[in-house]
Design a protein around this motif. Structure first.
Motif, PDB file in Angstrom:
ATOM      1  N   PHE A  74       0.914  -1.344  -0.463  1.00 20.09           N
ATOM      2  CA  PHE A  74      -0.049  -0.079  -0.088  1.00 20.09           C
ATOM      3  C   PHE A  74       1.018   1.679   0.154  1.00 20.09           C
ATOM      4  O   PHE A  74       1.900   1.293   0.368  1.00 20.09           O
ATOM      5  N   TRP A  75       0.830   2.343  -0.484  1.00  8.09           N
ATOM      6  CA  TRP A  75       1.192   3.377  -1.245  1.00  8.09           C
ATOM      7  C   TRP A  75       0.126   4.525  -0.160  1.00  8.09           C
ATOM      8  O   TRP A  75      -1.010   4.654  -1.277  1.00  8.09           O
ATOM      9  N   TYR A  76       0.541   5.846  -0.205  1.00  7.51           N
ATOM     10  CA  TYR A  76       0.262   6.807   0.163  1.00  7.51           C
ATOM     11  C   TYR A  76       0.626   7.758   0.282  1.00  7.51           C
ATOM     12  O   TYR A  76       1.498   8.381   0.727  1.00  7.51           O
ATOM     13  N   ALA A  77       0.152   9.212   0.062  1.00  7.74           N
ATOM     14  CA  ALA A  77       1.040  10.605  -0.221  1.00  7.74           C
ATOM     15  C   ALA A  77      -0.182  11.628   0.551  1.00  7.74           C
ATOM     16  O   ALA A  77      -1.161  11.677   0.000  1.00  7.74           O
ATOM     17  N   HIS A  78       0.099  11.859   2.107  1.00  4.91           N
ATOM     18  CA  HIS A  78      -0.287  12.615   2.748  1.00  4.91           C
ATOM     19  C   HIS A  78       0.688  14.063   2.447  1.00  4.91           C
ATOM     20  O   HIS A  78       1.076  14.520   2.209  1.00  4.91           O
ATOM     21  N   VAL A  79      -0.849  15.161   2.215  1.00  3.50           N
ATOM     22  CA  VAL A  79      -0.929  16.293   1.396  1.00  3.50           C
ATOM     23  C   VAL A  79      -0.939  17.512   2.449  1.00  3.50           C
ATOM     24  O   VAL A  79      -2.009  17.070   3.487  1.00  3.50           O
ATOM     25  N   VAL A  80       0.339  17.591   2.464  1.00  2.44           N
ATOM     26  CA  VAL A  80      -0.060  18.994   3.637  1.00  2.44           C
ATOM     27  C   VAL A  80       0.652  20.413   2.993  1.00  2.44           C
ATOM     28  O   VAL A  80       2.069  19.943   3.732  1.00  2.44           O
TER      29      VAL A  80
ATOM     30  N   ASP B  35       5.294  20.235  -5.020  1.00  2.00           N
ATOM     31  CA  ASP B  35       4.862  19.987  -6.657  1.00  2.00           C
ATOM     32  C   ASP B  35       5.630  18.841  -6.593  1.00  2.00           C
ATOM     33  O   ASP B  35       5.459  18.443  -8.494  1.00  2.00           O
ATOM     34  N   ASP B  36       6.052  17.783  -6.365  1.00  2.00           N
ATOM     35  CA  ASP B  36       6.224  16.191  -7.069  1.00  2.00           C
ATOM     36  C   ASP B  36       6.123  15.327  -6.350  1.00  2.00           C
ATOM     37  O   ASP B  36       5.598  14.131  -7.440  1.00  2.00           O
ATOM     38  N   LEU B  37       4.782  15.728  -6.952  1.00  2.00           N
ATOM     39  CA  LEU B  37       3.450  15.346  -6.524  1.00  2.00           C
ATOM     40  C   LEU B  37       3.073  14.192  -7.547  1.00  2.00           C
ATOM     41  O   LEU B  37       2.957  13.039  -7.189  1.00  2.00           O
ATOM     42  N   PRO B  38       2.832  14.690  -8.692  1.00  2.00           N
ATOM     43  CA  PRO B  38       2.631  14.374 -10.205  1.00  2.00           C
ATOM     44  C   PRO B  38       3.701  13.408 -10.492  1.00  2.00           C
ATOM     45  O   PRO B  38       3.603  11.978 -10.781  1.00  2.00           O
TER      46      PRO B  38
ATOM     47  N   HIS C  13      -1.709  13.229 -13.386  1.00  2.00           N
ATOM     48  CA  HIS C  13      -1.530  14.222 -12.920  1.00  2.00           C
ATOM     49  C   HIS C  13      -2.287  15.410 -12.628  1.00  2.00           C
ATOM     50  O   HIS C  13      -2.379  15.970 -11.714  1.00  2.00           O
ATOM     51  N   LYS C  14      -3.834  15.450 -13.319  1.00  2.00           N
ATOM     52  CA  LYS C  14      -5.037  15.453 -13.097  1.00  2.00           C
ATOM     53  C   LYS C  14      -5.052  15.532 -11.893  1.00  2.00           C
ATOM     54  O   LYS C  14      -5.686  16.050 -11.091  1.00  2.00           O
ATOM     55  N   LEU C  15      -4.580  14.286 -10.780  1.00  2.00           N
ATOM     56  CA  LEU C  15      -5.773  14.054  -9.836  1.00  2.00           C
ATOM     57  C   LEU C  15      -4.531  14.249  -9.381  1.00  2.00           C
ATOM     58  O   LEU C  15      -5.046  14.699  -7.886  1.00  2.00           O
ATOM     59  N   ALA C  16      -3.751  14.398  -9.342  1.00  2.00           N
ATOM     60  CA  ALA C  16      -2.458  14.781  -8.046  1.00  2.00           C
ATOM     61  C   ALA C  16      -2.576  16.858  -7.929  1.00  2.00           C
ATOM     62  O   ALA C  16      -2.448  17.156  -7.018  1.00  2.00           O
ATOM     63  N   ALA C  17      -3.553  17.338  -9.105  1.00  2.00           N
ATOM     64  CA  ALA C  17      -3.352  18.264  -8.650  1.00  2.00           C
ATOM     65  C   ALA C  17      -4.982  18.592  -8.393  1.00  2.00           C
ATOM     66  O   ALA C  17      -4.548  19.603  -7.664  1.00  2.00           O
TER      67      ALA C  17
END
Length: 265
Positions: free
Chosen positions: A118-124, A147-150, A245-249
């Motif tokens: 499982f992989w998660y990216a917590h945006v804060v 900004d590196d999320l995409p 990339h749209k999902l990351a945006a």
């Protein structure tokens, strides 16, 4: 997976590794408050072994210097509530703080012939806390600029040798018993990723399925609570990266949209 090779040849996004913690340690550090992240090892334990495991995790945190209880404090309660007044080492405290109140969380379950993780990216705010959880309940953390999320999302969810998908779109029908033609097609993918974006107030988030590998790429989307047909659509690698990339945006835009007092859990 913490880095990627962008299509334009730019330097790959890289997340800086942090601490590795167990299901039990995180449960204690969060005071028993649930998060969106799975706890594969802890969830499999019965009540008795679970209590013992949490107490052992508390002792392990003390032994490793990650947690320092108030002077004279008794051992923590089994649910972790006894850590409320404890002092947490600074780097671990940062992980727990970022994980506890994200603006958005991208959640991915990744399946290959070798198993699932499982992989998660917590945006804060201006950072993203990356969390990778293996089947044994070890949580590997890393941090990167938001900004590196995409690029991080692409590296985590798409097979590195993915090619363009071909052929017609195929209706999956009943997800529990899909058509043979669909299962044969998707079995050619070497990486299956089930992906969802959790944002404040979104009670029925869009679900995305990615099937990628050297033989092609296919995309499925579905929103719970609707009667929309579930269809596997072949996509080019470029279109798939555009979708991600749209999902990351959307995840990054949630930073400005979060209602006061709410988080993505």
């Amino acid at each position: 997976m913490t880095g990627s090779a962008p299509e334009d040849g730019a330097a790959p996004a890289t997340a800086v590794p942090l601490e590795v913690l167990t299901d039990e340690e995180l449960h204690v550090l969060h005071g028993g408050v649930p998060t969106v992240v799975v706890e594969p090892h802890l969830a499999a334990l019965a009540d008795g072994p679970r209590e013992w495991s949490l107490r052992t995790a508390y002792r392990g945190l003390l032994a490793r210097g990650l947690l320092e209880p108030p002077t004279g404090a008794a051992p923590t309660d089994p649910d972790g509530s006894g850590t409320a007044d404890a002092r947490v080492r600074e780097d671990v405290h940062a992980v727990v703080t970022l994980r506890a109140a994200p603006d958005a969380v991208l959640c991915a379950a990744r399946t290959t012939s070798l198993g699932q993780d499982f992989w998660y990216a917590h945006v804060v705010a201006d950072v993203v806390l990356v969390e990778q959880v293996d089947a044994g309940g070890l949580h590997h953390f890393a941090v990167a600029p938001a900004d590196d999320l995409p690029d991080l999302l692409t590296a985590a969810t798409v097979h590195p040798e993915a090619t363009d998908g071909t052929g017609p779109a195929l209706a999956v029908g009943d997800p529990a018993a899909p058509e043979r033609a669909t299962t044969d097609l998707l079995a050619r993918a070497e990486l299956r990723t089930d992906l969802v974006l959790r944002t404040p107030g979104d009670t029925e988030p869009m679900l995305t399925g990615l099937f990628t590998g050297p033989d092609g790429a296919w995309l499925l989307t579905a929103r719970p609570g609707t009667d929309d047909p579930l269809t596997a659509v072949p996509v080019t690698r470029a279109d798939l990266l555009g979708h991600l990339h749209k999902l990351a945006a959307r995840a990054l835009s949630a930073r400005a949209n979060r209602p006061a007092g709410e988080d993505a859990r």
